[in-house]
Write a protein that holds these residues in place. Sequence first.
Motif, PDB file in Angstrom:
ATOM      1  N   PRO A 384     123.343  43.104 -27.618  1.00 62.20           N
ATOM      2  CA  PRO A 384     124.769  43.045 -27.702  1.00 62.20           C
ATOM      3  C   PRO A 384     125.393  44.107 -28.557  1.00 62.20           C
ATOM      4  O   PRO A 384     126.457  44.361 -28.535  1.00 62.20           O
ATOM      5  N   GLY A 385     124.472  44.672 -29.461  1.00 59.77           N
ATOM      6  CA  GLY A 385     124.948  45.765 -30.356  1.00 59.77           C
ATOM      7  C   GLY A 385     125.477  45.380 -31.636  1.00 59.77           C
ATOM      8  O   GLY A 385     125.944  44.083 -31.722  1.00 59.77           O
ATOM      9  N   ALA A 386     125.347  46.113 -32.619  1.00 60.08           N
ATOM     10  CA  ALA A 386     125.982  45.856 -33.918  1.00 60.08           C
ATOM     11  C   ALA A 386     127.550  45.307 -33.954  1.00 60.08           C
ATOM     12  O   ALA A 386     127.804  44.496 -34.537  1.00 60.08           O
ATOM     13  N   ASP A 387     127.932  45.952 -32.826  1.00 55.20           N
ATOM     14  CA  ASP A 387     129.761  45.618 -32.771  1.00 55.20           C
ATOM     15  C   ASP A 387     129.713  44.231 -31.651  1.00 55.20           C
ATOM     16  O   ASP A 387     131.069  43.876 -31.567  1.00 55.20           O
ATOM     17  N   GLY A 388     128.738  43.925 -31.135  1.00 49.90           N
ATOM     18  CA  GLY A 388     129.026  42.692 -30.202  1.00 49.90           C
ATOM     19  C   GLY A 388     129.628  42.877 -29.025  1.00 49.90           C
ATOM     20  O   GLY A 388     129.797  42.333 -28.096  1.00 49.90           O
ATOM     21  N   LYS A 389     129.789  44.460 -28.581  1.00 49.95           N
ATOM     22  CA  LYS A 389     130.694  44.461 -27.428  1.00 49.95           C
ATOM     23  C   LYS A 389     129.976  44.758 -26.046  1.00 49.95           C
ATOM     24  O   LYS A 389     130.481  44.373 -25.286  1.00 49.95           O
ATOM     25  N   ASN A 390     128.826  44.758 -26.101  1.00 52.81           N
ATOM     26  CA  ASN A 390     127.866  44.397 -24.855  1.00 52.81           C
ATOM     27  C   ASN A 390     127.630  43.118 -24.417  1.00 52.81           C
ATOM     28  O   ASN A 390     126.965  42.416 -25.342  1.00 52.81           O
ATOM     29  N   ASP A 391     128.191  42.692 -23.431  1.00 52.44           N
ATOM     30  CA  ASP A 391     128.310  41.387 -23.111  1.00 52.44           C
ATOM     31  C   ASP A 391     127.059  40.978 -22.028  1.00 52.44           C
ATOM     32  O   ASP A 391     127.180  39.829 -21.386  1.00 52.44           O
ATOM     33  N   HIS A 392     126.211  41.821 -21.789  1.00 50.29           N
ATOM     34  CA  HIS A 392     125.356  41.537 -20.589  1.00 50.29           C
ATOM     35  C   HIS A 392     124.395  40.265 -20.922  1.00 50.29           C
ATOM     36  O   HIS A 392     124.229  39.461 -20.047  1.00 50.29           O
ATOM     37  N   LEU A 393     124.128  40.342 -22.154  1.00 51.91           N
ATOM     38  CA  LEU A 393     123.365  38.992 -22.307  1.00 51.91           C
ATOM     39  C   LEU A 393     124.089  37.694 -22.260  1.00 51.91           C
ATOM     40  O   LEU A 393     123.569  36.704 -21.692  1.00 51.91           O
ATOM     41  N   LYS A 394     125.077  37.640 -22.646  1.00 46.53           N
ATOM     42  CA  LYS A 394     125.781  36.537 -22.703  1.00 46.53           C
ATOM     43  C   LYS A 394     126.293  36.394 -21.049  1.00 46.53           C
ATOM     44  O   LYS A 394     126.238  35.017 -20.623  1.00 46.53           O
ATOM     45  N   TYR A 395     126.618  37.342 -20.391  1.00 44.80           N
ATOM     46  CA  TYR A 395     127.067  37.227 -19.019  1.00 44.80           C
ATOM     47  C   TYR A 395     125.791  36.714 -18.426  1.00 44.80           C
ATOM     48  O   TYR A 395     126.018  35.607 -17.490  1.00 44.80           O
ATOM     49  N   LEU A 396     124.643  37.012 -18.364  1.00 40.07           N
ATOM     50  CA  LEU A 396     123.334  36.318 -17.843  1.00 40.07           C
ATOM     51  C   LEU A 396     123.143  35.140 -18.297  1.00 40.07           C
ATOM     52  O   LEU A 396     122.496  34.344 -17.355  1.00 40.07           O
TER      53      LEU A 396
END
Length: 712
Positions: A384-396
């Motif tokens: 997700p990254g330190a800023d939480g901007k990558n939503d791939h994990l949540k999406y999947l």
Amino acid sequence: MTIDLSLLETAATKWDEAAKKFEAVQRIYDSKVKTVSTDGNWSGQAYIVARPNMQLTHDQFTAAPKEARAIASILRDAHSQFVELRGKVKSAVADAEKAGMKVSDAGIASYDYSKASTADANAARHDPDLRNVEQSWTRHIEAAVRAVDDADQGVKLALKAAVEDPNPIDGAVNGFNNKAEGDIEKVEGKEAEELATRINSGDKLSDKEMAEFKRLFRDNEYNKAFSQTFLDGIGPKGVIDLNLKFNDRAKGDSEKDFRALQEGVATSLATATKSPSDPFYNKWREGLRKAGAKDFDGGTVPLYGYQSFVELMTHGKNYGKQFLTDVGNDIIALEKSDKYGTGRWTMWQGAGLAPHKGIAADPLDSLLGIMSQQPNVATSFLDPGADGKNDHLKYLLKDRDWPTTATPSSISVHTSDLPFNRVGFGAALEAAATGDVPGADHVLGYHTEAESRVMHDTITILDDGRKGTHIPDNLRTNLGRMLVDYTPETHEILTGTGPYMDKDGVWHDGTGGKDSHMSVPKESLTRIMRGVADDGKAFGEMFEAERFYAAGTLSQTDFANPNERAAAIEGASHVFGFYDGISSDIARDKKNDAVSFANHAQTAEFVITGGMQAAASALKGQPIGFISDAVYRILYAGAYDWKEDQIAQANAAAAQETEYHFTTGQKQVNHLVSGWAQANGHGVDTGLSRHLVGSGQERYDSARTEALIYLD
């Protein structure tokens, strides 16, 4: 093996000289002859006939240096390749001879009895594997020789192409080639493109052409010039069409050939896309976006480009990180923005409907499976990254509607989950959180910040706050191995003491390198462990890892210090109380499930080797390697067959009409404590040993109760 390869360099120099001479002649021709037709003083019938011929001569003088320099370049490239490849042949022969072989002029390896001692020669004569060893060395040498021949064929192809007349009807007899290519690999790339285009048009290649097609990929498997030339020529749509043709024709005696071609194209794809800064990259990616969304079937069962393309990728390996990431991003973007969503990947079946041969329905899941073999890519993609901007994990994990099978009937369409849903995702998730290829032998603990974030957020996203937290079937095994790998963390979280008390997040311990740790609320961890425990084998592996870890914590505790001794025993008791709470909850839910669960747990294996150590010391900044003799002394002195006891208690639970509690964990702690005392010179019957055994009962009972509350 004996030819003087330096003559190729000599010849190349001569061709460069020829190019300069052609240019010198052209300058004279243009200034002394061609100007007659351009100075405006000549007219009439002779002028009309002569002028185009003079222009043709000028063009030939322009083309001649181009052809000559192309030949020079080819010869220099040939020299470089032959020197390198012949060196590998010599090295292969030397390796065989060093291993006791002699090698004939034909490259056949056989055991060299003349150089062996009497004893070794006699042993070799009676060795049933000697023939296999000899053949292995022969094949090794043969492969090196074949590489030389492959290169030689490429040089021949390039030389032939360089001297071809590009325009046979322009009036020039055996005209010079103004498009001569001096890069052998680019010539071979164009040849591969032509053969692929013929297959896509429906042609059947001859045996000779098929052999040449395979040679082209074999000879250039890691060459960027070849790969980009081939792929740029055929384009993404052509590659997808080609893979569909490969799958259709890969049967019977031809299957091996077409699978080899699939591997060759996939390897070229990996080679061509390694450098995102290449002009080729963005152009090809843009073409893939369009082709990936296109239906290549056009019938009742759609077949989208990404489905075939990612299936082709499964035949290759070592793709560039950016390429895998970009393809994944593009597929997700298509799913999110497109009216079909993941419905594009529906597997239609039933009367008159059949899935496409060799094509996995869900390209994103297949791509994630490819990423799992490159853990750094999986981690980057899912972090997700330190800023939480990558939503791939949540999406999947939460948002994605995973593809289904669809079976139409006269009144409705029945849908169900694809049987292999999340198989690739589970593997990628494990790789991303652990930093290793799924199932690999590696050190437990020791994670980067990104890996720890993936683990932390996986737990927090999956935990829905209810007892019935559901873990998808195809994620349980992977999530179980992830929890095994994080045993140092889960142990400390469940004890509820030390640096993990009331922490929720990711942090560093300051030792550098893989020094990150994660912590989640105990209730979240308990519910996830319970969800994983629906797979008894996964639960068993977690229990086994904790057993080794607990023995490790005891071995590193000062036995003579009563306070440290009590804390270690109580900590282990508390953790195993949670494990028994989970076992008890399974029995409470459905007692017969407890028997199946225990039987599967019995199949669990957790082998500690030099590369796989439950590093309790990592949490205290101490060296790795605590799985030492001291740990084994504790384990074996306090030997306890928890698996058999788990089965016995499960059978007892199934026979009970009231709620039944497992006590396997506390028995395990008691045996470990007994082994610890014995390892420190206190017999089983000494007062201290009897006092220590059972001293953590209160903490065990409270932990088991706490676990059941979280699971209520």
